[in-house]
Design an enzyme around this catalytic site. Sequence first.
Site, PDB file in Angstrom:
ATOM      1  CG  HIS A   1      -3.394   2.428   4.193  1.00 51.20           C
ATOM      2  ND1 HIS A   1      -3.408   3.931   4.800  1.00 51.20           N
ATOM      3  CD2 HIS A   1      -2.969   3.071   2.359  1.00 51.20           C
ATOM      4  CE1 HIS A   1      -3.573   4.840   3.496  1.00 51.20           C
ATOM      5  NE2 HIS A   1      -3.030   3.745   2.594  1.00 51.20           N
TER       6      HIS A   1
ATOM      7  NE  ARG B   1      -0.495  -0.848  -6.450  1.00 51.92           N
ATOM      8  CZ  ARG B   1      -1.025   0.621  -5.268  1.00 51.92           C
ATOM      9  NH1 ARG B   1      -1.388   1.527  -5.693  1.00 51.92           N
ATOM     10  NH2 ARG B   1       0.150   0.980  -4.835  1.00 51.92           N
TER      11      ARG B   1
ATOM     12  CG  ASP C   1       0.815   3.534   2.410  1.00 52.95           C
ATOM     13  OD1 ASP C   1      -0.407   3.243   1.442  1.00 52.95           O
ATOM     14  OD2 ASP C   1       0.521   4.841   2.235  1.00 52.95           O
TER      15      ASP C   1
ATOM     16  CG  ASP D   1      -4.445   6.287   0.585  1.00 59.53           C
ATOM     17  OD1 ASP D   1      -4.541   7.514   1.394  1.00 59.53           O
ATOM     18  OD2 ASP D   1      -3.868   5.599  -0.363  1.00 59.53           O
TER      19      ASP D   1
ATOM     20  CG  HIS E   1       3.837   1.525  -8.083  1.00 57.71           C
ATOM     21  ND1 HIS E   1       3.238   1.641  -8.116  1.00 57.71           N
ATOM     22  CD2 HIS E   1       3.939   2.103  -6.487  1.00 57.71           C
ATOM     23  CE1 HIS E   1       2.393   2.426  -7.205  1.00 57.71           C
ATOM     24  NE2 HIS E   1       2.970   2.375  -6.136  1.00 57.71           N
TER      25      HIS E   1
ATOM     26  CG  HIS F   1      -0.665   7.921   5.470  1.00 59.29           C
ATOM     27  ND1 HIS F   1      -1.275   8.937   4.824  1.00 59.29           N
ATOM     28  CD2 HIS F   1      -1.150   7.284   4.334  1.00 59.29           C
ATOM     29  CE1 HIS F   1      -1.669   9.256   3.987  1.00 59.29           C
ATOM     30  NE2 HIS F   1      -1.432   7.987   3.070  1.00 59.29           N
TER      31      HIS F   1
ATOM     32  CG  ASN G   1      -5.522   4.306  -4.366  1.00 59.53           C
ATOM     33  OD1 ASN G   1      -6.209   2.648  -3.848  1.00 59.53           O
ATOM     34  ND2 ASN G   1      -4.130   4.830  -4.490  1.00 59.53           N
TER      35      ASN G   1
END
Length: 429
Positions: free
Chosen positions: A57, A61, A304, A151, A308, A231, A91
């Site tokens: 996981h 990006r 996970d 996810d 950012h 998760h 995603n």
Amino acid sequence: MTSTILIRGAKVLGGEPQDVLIEGETIARVGTGIEAEGATVVDARGAILLPGLVDLHTHLREPGREDSETVLTGTKAAAVGGFTAVHAMANTFPVADTAGVVEQVWRLGRESGYCDVQPVGAVTVGLEGKQLAELGAMHESAAGVRVFSDDGKCVDDAVIMRRALEYVKAFDGVVAQHAQEPRLTEGAQMNEGVVSAELGLGGWPAVAEESIIARDVLLAAHVGSRVHICHLSTAGSVEIVRWAKSKGWDVTAEVTPHHLLLTDELVRSYNPVYKVNPPLRTEADVLALREALADGTIDCVATDHAPHPHEDKDCEWSAAAMGMVGLETALSVVQHTMVDTGLLDWAQVADRMSFRPAAIGRLEGHGRPVAAGEPANLVLVDPAYRGVVDPAGFASRSRNTPYEGRELPGRVTHTFLRGRATVVDGKLA
Ligand SMILES: [Zn+2]
């Protein structure tokens, strides 16, 4: 020219010191007193040797949010953390919901040379939860996708979830569910409980996660297919997974390092670095998750890793993006919470961070025993090391770690990807 590397005196899976000889891409010998003329010798006395870690996981990006991470920077961060394979979540922009996008991510991973990248395919077109994506085409592509996940979003429509489980069964794939009932979490900002009530922040109830997990283990049993729960964050989720496994259903689950250590008490600081999905829960949840990882109810640790950029995290709590980077600190947090507490030994760490995640993803060449003839995907860990986390030194493009300034044990000194050292003495090679 084939390179030869002799790792001397490492505790293989935490056992007795042994020498490991790597020739080219393969482990040639494991034993004591091995000599190899002309070999590069790595003095590994005191270090633990594990199979290269595997993450189920990871958010890399790329494509679309290269300001937070790229496949190259993300795989560098993975190598620093001791990973030799990561599953890249779907995603992205565009979403990895077609053979074209998953092949692009897969190819970028191969070109990086730091860590293998296994793309995860989206379950639904655009992660919108309405229409199944081209699961078969993604599986048959060069990327050979076996793990599918929306996810970041939950596949909340039971009929879509059922169809996805039926579809992936044909090629032994698995649906990895981000369990979050959307209506129960509208406007949610943190765990629903004492702290959210005191702070007046929108609460995210445990039942929003648990109700989806309960439904999905029942659906997986009904269809006779595999489901993996991303998760896990609550004690109740652990109970449901434990019950499903007791029935013999093909259910697996992961926990993140941060849910093994941090609690919602940290939200009192209003520091958005602690804002994450699913949210940090209570001390009782943390202890239940640790116990479940120790007894095997939770199969594996997954980072996970959610990078950012500064501007998406350095703002008021309600506006901040959810997520934490995790690749470069995962093993240290697991040592701190699970090994140094006596809950897991190093052989079990190899199981929870390499063997089992590779098996769940049906990943070839990773999560293999440290034995002659196996691919030389390996990591050396110095468990005696103590250091303070300094995100300025991260290989990741992002810095949103909840551990800044915290002392954590252990350090990856070397990572080998098919015999090539990607990390030497704790630094990227
Ligand atoms: Zn998620």
